[in-house]
Design an enzyme around this catalytic site. Structure first.
Site, PDB file in Angstrom:
ATOM      1  N   CYS A   1      12.439  49.472 -12.135  1.00  0.00           N
ATOM      2  CA  CYS A   1      13.823  49.709 -11.702  1.00  0.00           C
ATOM      3  C   CYS A   1      14.666  50.225 -12.868  1.00  0.00           C
ATOM      4  O   CYS A   1      15.015  49.465 -13.775  1.00  0.00           O
ATOM      5  CB  CYS A   1      14.400  48.409 -11.136  1.00  0.00           C
TER       6      CYS A   1
ATOM      7  N   CYS B   1      18.054  48.563 -13.408  1.00  0.00           N
ATOM      8  CA  CYS B   1      17.881  47.223 -13.989  1.00  0.00           C
ATOM      9  C   CYS B   1      17.887  47.313 -15.508  1.00  0.00           C
ATOM     10  O   CYS B   1      18.487  46.474 -16.201  1.00  0.00           O
ATOM     11  CB  CYS B   1      16.568  46.598 -13.523  1.00  0.00           C
TER      12      CYS B   1
END
Length: 324
Positions: free
Chosen positions: A77, A80
């Protein structure tokens, strides 16, 4: 109906963590921490921990003394990775008034389900043993700081006003055993940095163009290829609702676009195999243009998850068998 990502500005209601809270015995202090007398700071090896399905009870206990911020993330991700250093800085600035627990959603399915992480990054909290959802997505740092202030107000209202005293360097994130985290990564290349800033603003179109420019300059830039796939996923989901996506797919299983949307939703929530399975089952039912759309989407997914991931290897083999 909740948006994807949900509106980030307010604290929202508790999620069901009864499976984690309802346990027969009290857990040991986190990281071997010594008990603190009333009014004293609790001694911990760090302000930063790795949370797992196995050790999370410890943090529920700790949240009786100090608010716990829970960062739900995954290695694949990109947003993230953008949010993580922001959280690290803010937690360090609060100097023991909050503790940060990072949870890898791929490695900890029980916690992922308990926190109902439909999309990542997702940030939640524990206050007095009770869970609170904070926000979803990689927000600008000032907005994250505003949410932390709301969290501390909520904690004070519930009598959770303790602090943590750290042995050693409080600015170095550590795992649950107190080991220092890896050093900060090298600065990003210019177009990557511009893309990250655009994602932070929610300007996905600009981020897409920045990644495309990086790829045009260096077609072998694997990080830009993965970043483009990730931000394209975010752009496709922006403004859509969970209910609308799942409702459309359930109403007409033959609607290819509806199935593509659900696959996007599954992948964004960390349900990688579900996303792969949905599109691989859809592929044989489509005409040539539809098959090419699904094939391209799967290739994007492979980049997002990581070509070295065993789930990607398995899905790629299934796709190859369908192609030939």
């Amino acid at each position: 109906m909740s948006q994807i990502p949900p509106p980030p500005t307010n604290l929202r209601g508790a999620v069901d963590l009864s499976s984690l809270v309802d346990r027969p015995t009290a857990a040991a202090p986190v990281g071997g921490a010594a008990p603190a007398a009333a009014g004293e700071a609790l001694a911990l090896p760090s302000l930063y921990f790795e949370g797992t399905d196995a050790n999370f009870n410890d943090f529920i206990d700790l949240s009786m003394r100090v608010p716990i911020v829970v960062d739900l993330w995954a290695e694949w991700c990109e947003p993230c990775k953008q949010l993580s250093p922001i959280l690290d800085r803010i937690v360090a600035d609060y100097a023991g008034r909050v503790v940060l627990v990072k949870v890898d959603v791929d490695a900890n399915p029980q916690l992922t389900q308990a926190f109902q992480a439909q999309s990542i990054p997702a940030v939640a909290a524990l206050v007095g043993g009770r869970p609170v959802q904070l926000f979803v997505g990689a927000l600008p740092e000032q907005q994250v700081r505003d949410v932390f202030e709301q969290l501390l107000e909520l904690a004070a209202q519930n009598g959770v006003t303790g602090t943590v005293a750290v042995d050693g360097d409080a600015g170095a994130p550590a795992d649950a055993q107190g080991e220092a985290a890896e050093p900060e990564p090298e600065p990003l290349p210019p177009h990557h940095a511009e893309a990250y800033e655009a994602i932070e603003r929610g300007d996905y179109d600009t981020a897409i163009q920045e990644y495309k420019t990086a790829i045009a300059q260096d077609p072998r830039d694997a990080m830009a290829v993965a970043g483009l796939a990730q931000v394209s996923l975010l752009a496709r989901l922006a403004g859509k609702t969970l209910d609308a996506i799942r409702g459309a797919a359930a109403a007409d299983p033959s609607d290819a676009q509806a199935q593509l949307d659900v696959a996007d939703l599954d992948l964004s929530g960390g349900h990688v195999e579900d996303a792969f399975d949905r599109l691989l089952a859809l592929y044989p039912t489509l005409d040539a243009p539809g098959k090419e759309t699904v094939r391209t989407r799967l290739v994007d997914y492979f980049e997002i998850v990581g070509v070295e991931d065993p789930r990607v290897a398995k899905a790629r083999a299934r796709l190859t068998s369908l192609l030939y």
